[in-house]
Write a protein that holds these residues in place. Sequence first.
Motif, mmCIF file in Angstrom:
data_model
loop_
_atom_site.group_PDB
_atom_site.id
_atom_site.type_symbol
_atom_site.label_atom_id
_atom_site.label_comp_id
_atom_site.label_asym_id
_atom_site.label_seq_id
_atom_site.Cartn_x
_atom_site.Cartn_y
_atom_site.Cartn_z
ATOM 1 N N ARG A 1 16.826 -0.075 11.236
ATOM 2 C CA ARG A 1 16.895 -0.440 9.822
ATOM 3 C C ARG A 1 16.008 -1.633 9.474
ATOM 4 O O ARG A 1 15.845 -1.961 8.300
ATOM 5 N N ARG A 2 15.466 -2.297 10.492
ATOM 6 C CA ARG A 2 14.506 -3.354 10.200
ATOM 7 C C ARG A 2 13.287 -2.737 9.507
ATOM 8 O O ARG A 2 12.723 -1.761 9.986
ATOM 9 N N ARG A 3 12.883 -3.323 8.415
ATOM 10 C CA ARG A 3 11.725 -2.762 7.726
ATOM 11 C C ARG A 3 10.461 -2.868 8.577
ATOM 12 O O ARG A 3 9.592 -2.003 8.509
ATOM 13 N N THR A 4 10.346 -3.921 9.358
ATOM 14 C CA THR A 4 9.175 -4.030 10.224
ATOM 15 C C THR A 4 9.108 -2.866 11.207
ATOM 16 O O THR A 4 8.037 -2.344 11.489
ATOM 17 N N VAL A 5 10.253 -2.464 11.734
ATOM 18 C CA VAL A 5 10.299 -1.356 12.688
ATOM 19 C C VAL A 5 9.995 -0.037 11.978
ATOM 20 O O VAL A 5 9.178 0.766 12.444
ATOM 21 N N ALA A 6 10.651 0.202 10.863
ATOM 22 C CA ALA A 6 10.484 1.476 10.152
ATOM 23 C C ALA A 6 9.069 1.647 9.608
ATOM 24 O O ALA A 6 8.379 2.636 9.900
ATOM 25 N N TRP A 7 8.598 0.661 8.835
ATOM 26 C CA TRP A 7 7.293 0.809 8.182
ATOM 27 C C TRP A 7 6.149 0.605 9.166
ATOM 28 O O TRP A 7 5.101 1.276 9.053
ATOM 29 N N GLY A 8 6.320 -0.282 10.131
ATOM 30 C CA GLY A 8 5.263 -0.478 11.122
ATOM 31 C C GLY A 8 5.056 0.755 11.973
ATOM 32 O O GLY A 8 3.920 1.150 12.250
ATOM 33 N N ASN A 9 6.149 1.386 12.404
ATOM 34 C CA ASN A 9 6.010 2.606 13.196
ATOM 35 C C ASN A 9 5.425 3.750 12.383
ATOM 36 O O ASN A 9 4.713 4.596 12.925
ATOM 37 N N LEU A 10 5.725 3.787 11.084
ATOM 38 C CA LEU A 10 5.078 4.797 10.237
ATOM 39 C C LEU A 10 3.563 4.585 10.230
ATOM 40 O O LEU A 10 2.792 5.538 10.386
ATOM 41 N N GLY A 11 3.143 3.323 10.072
ATOM 42 C CA GLY A 11 1.712 3.040 10.114
ATOM 43 C C GLY A 11 1.102 3.414 11.452
ATOM 44 O O GLY A 11 0.008 3.974 11.523
ATOM 45 N N GLY A 12 1.807 3.110 12.552
ATOM 46 C CA GLY A 12 1.314 3.466 13.879
ATOM 47 C C GLY A 12 1.217 4.963 14.076
ATOM 48 O O GLY A 12 0.242 5.473 14.632
ATOM 49 N N LEU A 13 2.251 5.699 13.638
ATOM 50 C CA LEU A 13 2.245 7.152 13.776
ATOM 51 C C LEU A 13 1.054 7.761 13.055
ATOM 52 O O LEU A 13 0.350 8.637 13.588
ATOM 53 N N VAL A 14 0.795 7.292 11.839
ATOM 54 C CA VAL A 14 -0.290 7.867 11.041
ATOM 55 C C VAL A 14 -1.650 7.501 11.608
ATOM 56 O O VAL A 14 -2.549 8.349 11.699
ATOM 57 N N THR A 15 -1.843 6.231 12.014
ATOM 58 C CA THR A 15 -3.169 5.859 12.511
ATOM 59 C C THR A 15 -3.512 6.612 13.788
ATOM 60 O O THR A 15 -4.652 7.058 13.979
ATOM 61 N N PHE A 16 -2.531 6.817 14.678
ATOM 62 C CA PHE A 16 -2.793 7.568 15.905
ATOM 63 C C PHE A 16 -3.022 9.048 15.617
ATOM 64 O O PHE A 16 -3.988 9.646 16.106
ATOM 65 N N SER A 17 -2.138 9.658 14.861
ATOM 66 C CA SER A 17 -2.246 11.098 14.637
ATOM 67 C C SER A 17 -3.487 11.464 13.848
ATOM 68 O O SER A 17 -4.180 12.445 14.154
ATOM 69 N N MET A 18 -3.816 10.669 12.839
ATOM 70 C CA MET A 18 -4.959 11.005 12.007
ATOM 71 C C MET A 18 -6.286 10.720 12.711
ATOM 72 O O MET A 18 -7.253 11.463 12.556
ATOM 73 N N MET A 19 -6.362 9.657 13.519
ATOM 74 C CA MET A 19 -7.621 9.378 14.215
ATOM 75 C C MET A 19 -7.856 10.365 15.341
ATOM 76 O O MET A 19 -8.998 10.767 15.594
ATOM 77 N N SER A 20 -6.802 10.784 16.031
ATOM 78 C CA SER A 20 -6.981 11.796 17.077
ATOM 79 C C SER A 20 -7.455 13.106 16.468
ATOM 80 O O SER A 20 -8.254 13.838 17.071
ATOM 81 N N THR A 21 -7.011 13.405 15.253
ATOM 82 C CA THR A 21 -7.471 14.607 14.558
ATOM 83 C C THR A 21 -8.950 14.501 14.215
ATOM 84 O O THR A 21 -9.706 15.466 14.366
ATOM 85 N N VAL A 22 -9.379 13.330 13.742
ATOM 86 C CA VAL A 22 -10.799 13.122 13.423
ATOM 87 C C VAL A 22 -11.663 13.348 14.662
ATOM 88 O O VAL A 22 -12.686 14.041 14.609
ATOM 89 N N VAL A 23 -11.262 12.776 15.796
ATOM 90 C CA VAL A 23 -12.027 12.937 17.030
ATOM 91 C C VAL A 23 -12.090 14.412 17.426
ATOM 92 O O VAL A 23 -13.149 14.925 17.823
ATOM 93 N N PHE A 24 -10.979 15.124 17.286
ATOM 94 C CA PHE A 24 -10.925 16.537 17.654
ATOM 95 C C PHE A 24 -11.877 17.375 16.806
ATOM 96 O O PHE A 24 -12.704 18.138 17.335
ATOM 97 N N VAL A 25 -11.792 17.233 15.485
ATOM 98 C CA VAL A 25 -12.616 18.090 14.623
ATOM 99 C C VAL A 25 -14.089 17.705 14.697
ATOM 100 O O VAL A 25 -14.970 18.578 14.597
ATOM 101 N N LEU A 26 -14.377 16.421 14.891
ATOM 102 C CA LEU A 26 -15.787 16.035 15.010
ATOM 103 C C LEU A 26 -16.389 16.509 16.327
ATOM 104 O O LEU A 26 -17.585 16.825 16.383
ATOM 105 N N THR A 27 -15.568 16.571 17.382
ATOM 106 C CA THR A 27 -16.068 17.126 18.644
ATOM 107 C C THR A 27 -16.514 18.570 18.445
ATOM 108 O O THR A 27 -17.593 18.973 18.923
ATOM 109 N N LEU A 28 -15.715 19.353 17.742
ATOM 110 C CA LEU A 28 -16.097 20.738 17.425
ATOM 111 C C LEU A 28 -17.330 20.765 16.527
ATOM 112 O O LEU A 28 -18.263 21.554 16.738
#
Length: 476
Positions: free
Chosen positions: A282-309
Amino acid sequence: MAIDTTTAPSPQAAPPAPQPHGPKLSTRDKLVLFVLCAAQFMVALDFSVLNVALPVLGPDLGMSHSALQWAVTAFALPSGGFLLLFGRTGDLFGRRKLFLAGLALFGLASLLATFAWDPASFLAGRALQGVGAAAIVPTGMSLLTTTFPEGPARDRALGISGTLLSLGFTVGMVLGGVLTDTLGWRSTMGLLTLFALIVLPLAPGLLPESRTPDRPRLDIPGAVTVTGGLLSLIYALSTAAERGFGGTDVIVTLIAGVLLLAVFGYVESRAESPLVSLPMLRRRTVAWGNLGGLVTFSMMSTVVFVLTLYFQEVLHLSAFETGLIFGVQGVLSVVAGVYAPRIIGRFGARRTLVGSLAGQGVLVAALLGIGGGGWSVWLATAAVSVASMFHLGAIVSYGVTVTSGVPDAEQGLATGLVTSTQQVGLTVGIPVLGVLATTVPDLLTGTRTVLAIDAAVVLATAALVSLGLRRKASHA
């Protein structure tokens, strides 16, 4: 994420003074940091070093093309599924002890994979590597955050760790191709064995033991449900990346994963000694920070994948040329890792996280200008490299945000959440978005579609994280 003001002041309320040259570390601190970061780098390397070798590995071991996905999935399942369990186990029974056990297991498993004689022995080695990684990552992060006190020293340590995490993934893509072409695919697994042999003898004499002062019982129902839920979810997403979401096994495990995680939440709300403290979530730092982490990792890995193709199938670059482009990205990630702690010290973790997400989204949007001409190589190289600098800033600042203000007794839990977010992010992006690029007849159109969605998600997340953390800061 936000810091609970009942335990610590908001780091954004009174940002530390700028550290123009960064905090000075003692020789022992530098050696501790080397051991912990080398272990994290080794695990990050394992995520990507084998990918280029798969077409060679399959025929050599007698694995069918459809079975090759298990070379990746066999590692991803346990490495993501056991993170929270091992993070909490380290809190209770000794982080150093579990870290060393994970290193030893990872080294032995890498040796088994190096000398594998058939698919079963190779996949067993990969699965055991995943179990070892699940012990190394959360305990290594919690040892880092308990060794280096909150403030500039920890920010710098997390900056170095985040840089090597990002660099390990990128270096693995380049190094995997070089090693496979020169020494064969087995050398990629042998390299990991060598890393373990270097780090393991140094760790016992340098790392302090740390655990919670009391010894509560381990939450077995919580451990079973969260581990089963994460295993099911990661299996579904990893398999969907290869076969799509229509398979019965994908649908069943996806539903099972969601249901098990829901049961986990119910169990934790009633457990006397929960595996995951709901007040922590319930800590906002935990909830919102992990959301930011989830998005930055998932979206950047997608960029690397599609650009490799895109580089290889639209622009017809070689695998080596593609690797060089991502090598530039890796170099700029190192630069970003050096300066990220200073930026956090100057502007605070919240502003750095929001600004980094916004910068990543804008640079990914710039990639929409790519086409079929040779000039697109320069645009893509510049945009993805600068985007990676913002990505690295987001990695470091979300780790600082999540762990700031958390008592040492719960650092394993906080870092377990951080590393679970990393693992799920690396796993979820490609199957959810990346496959869109390959399902459209025109790969260039598919790549642009994925990049547009990717940029929109990152920019929207930057706005949400800004609002969520600002609301907390206003009450600090």
